[in-house]
Write a protein that holds these residues in place. Structure first.
Motif, PDB file in Angstrom:
ATOM      1  N   ARG A 117      13.497   0.510  11.044  1.00 45.08           N
ATOM      2  CA  ARG A 117      12.241   0.997  11.608  1.00 45.08           C
ATOM      3  C   ARG A 117      11.408   1.804  10.631  1.00 45.08           C
ATOM      4  O   ARG A 117      10.220   2.010  10.859  1.00 45.08           O
ATOM      5  N   TYR A 118      12.026   2.298   9.572  1.00 46.58           N
ATOM      6  CA  TYR A 118      11.328   3.210   8.676  1.00 46.58           C
ATOM      7  C   TYR A 118      11.309   2.681   7.248  1.00 46.58           C
ATOM      8  O   TYR A 118      12.217   1.982   6.818  1.00 46.58           O
ATOM      9  N   CYS A 119      10.285   3.078   6.511  1.00 46.17           N
ATOM     10  CA  CYS A 119      10.118   2.651   5.125  1.00 46.17           C
ATOM     11  C   CYS A 119      11.085   3.403   4.205  1.00 46.17           C
ATOM     12  O   CYS A 119      11.888   4.204   4.662  1.00 46.17           O
ATOM     13  N   ASP A 148       1.802   4.805   6.983  1.00 45.53           N
ATOM     14  CA  ASP A 148       1.311   3.438   7.165  1.00 45.53           C
ATOM     15  C   ASP A 148       1.950   2.474   6.174  1.00 45.53           C
ATOM     16  O   ASP A 148       1.454   1.380   5.944  1.00 45.53           O
ATOM     17  N   ASN A 149       3.086   2.870   5.582  1.00 39.99           N
ATOM     18  CA  ASN A 149       3.798   1.979   4.674  1.00 39.99           C
ATOM     19  C   ASN A 149       4.318   0.763   5.421  1.00 39.99           C
ATOM     20  O   ASN A 149       4.596   0.823   6.618  1.00 39.99           O
ATOM     21  N   VAL A 150       4.463  -0.328   4.683  1.00 33.84           N
ATOM     22  CA  VAL A 150       5.025  -1.540   5.255  1.00 33.84           C
ATOM     23  C   VAL A 150       6.467  -1.682   4.802  1.00 33.84           C
ATOM     24  O   VAL A 150       6.890  -1.060   3.826  1.00 33.84           O
ATOM     25  N   LEU A 151       7.226  -2.502   5.523  1.00 34.25           N
ATOM     26  CA  LEU A 151       8.615  -2.743   5.155  1.00 34.25           C
ATOM     27  C   LEU A 151       9.016  -4.143   5.567  1.00 34.25           C
ATOM     28  O   LEU A 151       8.337  -4.788   6.368  1.00 34.25           O
ATOM     29  N   VAL A 152      10.095  -4.590   4.987  1.00 36.55           N
ATOM     30  CA  VAL A 152      10.702  -5.869   5.342  1.00 36.55           C
ATOM     31  C   VAL A 152      12.085  -5.542   5.877  1.00 36.55           C
ATOM     32  O   VAL A 152      12.902  -4.951   5.176  1.00 36.55           O
ATOM     33  N   ASN A 178       2.744  -0.812  -0.712  1.00 34.39           N
ATOM     34  CA  ASN A 178       2.953   0.622  -0.503  1.00 34.39           C
ATOM     35  C   ASN A 178       2.526   1.484  -1.689  1.00 34.39           C
ATOM     36  O   ASN A 178       2.483   2.708  -1.565  1.00 34.39           O
ATOM     37  N   THR A 179       2.177   0.873  -2.813  1.00 27.40           N
ATOM     38  CA  THR A 179       1.680   1.674  -3.933  1.00 27.40           C
ATOM     39  C   THR A 179       0.275   2.189  -3.660  1.00 27.40           C
ATOM     40  O   THR A 179      -0.230   3.033  -4.402  1.00 27.40           O
ATOM     41  N   ALA A 180      -0.339   1.725  -2.589  1.00 26.48           N
ATOM     42  CA  ALA A 180      -1.677   2.200  -2.200  1.00 26.48           C
ATOM     43  C   ALA A 180      -1.617   2.683  -0.768  1.00 26.48           C
ATOM     44  O   ALA A 180      -2.296   2.178   0.111  1.00 26.48           O
ATOM     45  N   GLY A 181      -0.796   3.674  -0.515  1.00 27.75           N
ATOM     46  CA  GLY A 181      -0.602   4.145   0.855  1.00 27.75           C
ATOM     47  C   GLY A 181      -1.028   5.577   1.040  1.00 27.75           C
ATOM     48  O   GLY A 181      -1.828   6.130   0.275  1.00 27.75           O
ATOM     49  N   ASP A 182      -0.468   6.186   2.064  1.00 25.70           N
ATOM     50  CA  ASP A 182      -0.784   7.564   2.431  1.00 25.70           C
ATOM     51  C   ASP A 182      -0.494   8.558   1.316  1.00 25.70           C
ATOM     52  O   ASP A 182      -1.098   9.627   1.257  1.00 25.70           O
ATOM     53  N   GLN A 183       0.465   8.236   0.472  1.00 28.24           N
ATOM     54  CA  GLN A 183       0.895   9.167  -0.571  1.00 28.24           C
ATOM     55  C   GLN A 183      -0.032   9.155  -1.779  1.00 28.24           C
ATOM     56  O   GLN A 183       0.231   9.839  -2.758  1.00 28.24           O
ATOM     57  N   GLY A 184      -1.102   8.378  -1.739  1.00 27.98           N
ATOM     58  CA  GLY A 184      -2.025   8.284  -2.869  1.00 27.98           C
ATOM     59  C   GLY A 184      -1.708   7.090  -3.740  1.00 27.98           C
ATOM     60  O   GLY A 184      -0.883   6.246  -3.400  1.00 27.98           O
ATOM     61  N   GLU A 185      -2.376   7.003  -4.844  1.00 30.44           N
ATOM     62  CA  GLU A 185      -2.240   5.883  -5.772  1.00 30.44           C
ATOM     63  C   GLU A 185      -0.932   5.989  -6.548  1.00 30.44           C
ATOM     64  O   GLU A 185      -0.741   6.919  -7.324  1.00 30.44           O
ATOM     65  N   ALA A 186      -0.045   5.034  -6.323  1.00 25.21           N
ATOM     66  CA  ALA A 186       1.236   5.031  -7.020  1.00 25.21           C
ATOM     67  C   ALA A 186       1.209   4.152  -8.271  1.00 25.21           C
ATOM     68  O   ALA A 186       2.193   4.083  -8.994  1.00 25.21           O
TER      69      ALA A 186
END
Length: 181
Positions: free
Chosen positions: A157-159, A144-148, A19-27
């Motif tokens: 259901r949500y990140c 488009d974040n992933v979660l466990v 998720n550090t490389a997601g919709d929110q930009g480079e984390a």
């Protein structure tokens, strides 16, 4: 606890890294951000604080992201590849006041290698226990974040980026608007 502590930590860290490389930009824009990620997820061992290390950690992300979109056979191939490439040799270790747990590479292995192997070992537990359904992509349509999902009833259901709150606020506002005369 559904899984061993090291398995849960490995899964959570893998999802967070993806998720550090997601919709929110480079984390992970710089070494300082990698340092913060390292500390936040309780990594121990070798950490070089270099641009090269940052690039190698960033390069791992697409491979791990693929796991959240793959079928079991592809996940197994990715996990086996990560373990094989690292020359993984699982061993019980104890450090940082943690009880015995498995590490498959030494603490002086490169950080990206340790991250890859910790994720692979945690994913191996999911494969062995037929729990790959716990790997999910956030249900928010703009995320488009992933979660466990480590909940007992498999209901997450949500990140962690606030998507669940956004959905709840939107639903609340819609109900209020519908109730107005």
């Amino acid at each position: 606890m559904l899984f061993a502590h090291d398995t849960e930590c490995g899964l959570i860290a893998a999802a967070a890294l993806v998720n550090t490389a997601g919709d929110q930009g480079e984390a992970l824009p710089d070494v300082a951000a990698l340092d913060a990620f390292f500390a936040e997820h309780g990594w121990s061992g070798r950490h070089e604080h270099t641009e090269a290390e940052l690039r190698s950690v960033r390069d791992l992300r697409p491979r791990l992201r693929r796991i959240w979109h793959a079928d079991t056979d592809e996940i197994v191939a990715i996990v086996n590849g990560l373990l094989r490439e690292a020359g993984a040799l699982p061993q019980f270790v104890r450090h940082d006041d943690e009880p015995y747990h498995l590490h498959a590479v030494p603490l002086d292995a490169p950080l990206a290698t340790r991250m890859a192997v910790e994720a692979a070992m945690a994913l191996a537990d999911l494969v062995r226990s037929s729990e790959l359904g716990r790997l999910r992509v956030c249900d928010h349509p703009d995320c488009d974040n992933v979660l466990v999902d480590l909940s007992k009833n498999r209901s997450r259901r949500y990140c962690d980026a606030g998507c669940g709150n956004r959905v709840a606020v939107t639903a609340y506002r819609a109900r209020r608007a519908a109730a107005r005369p």
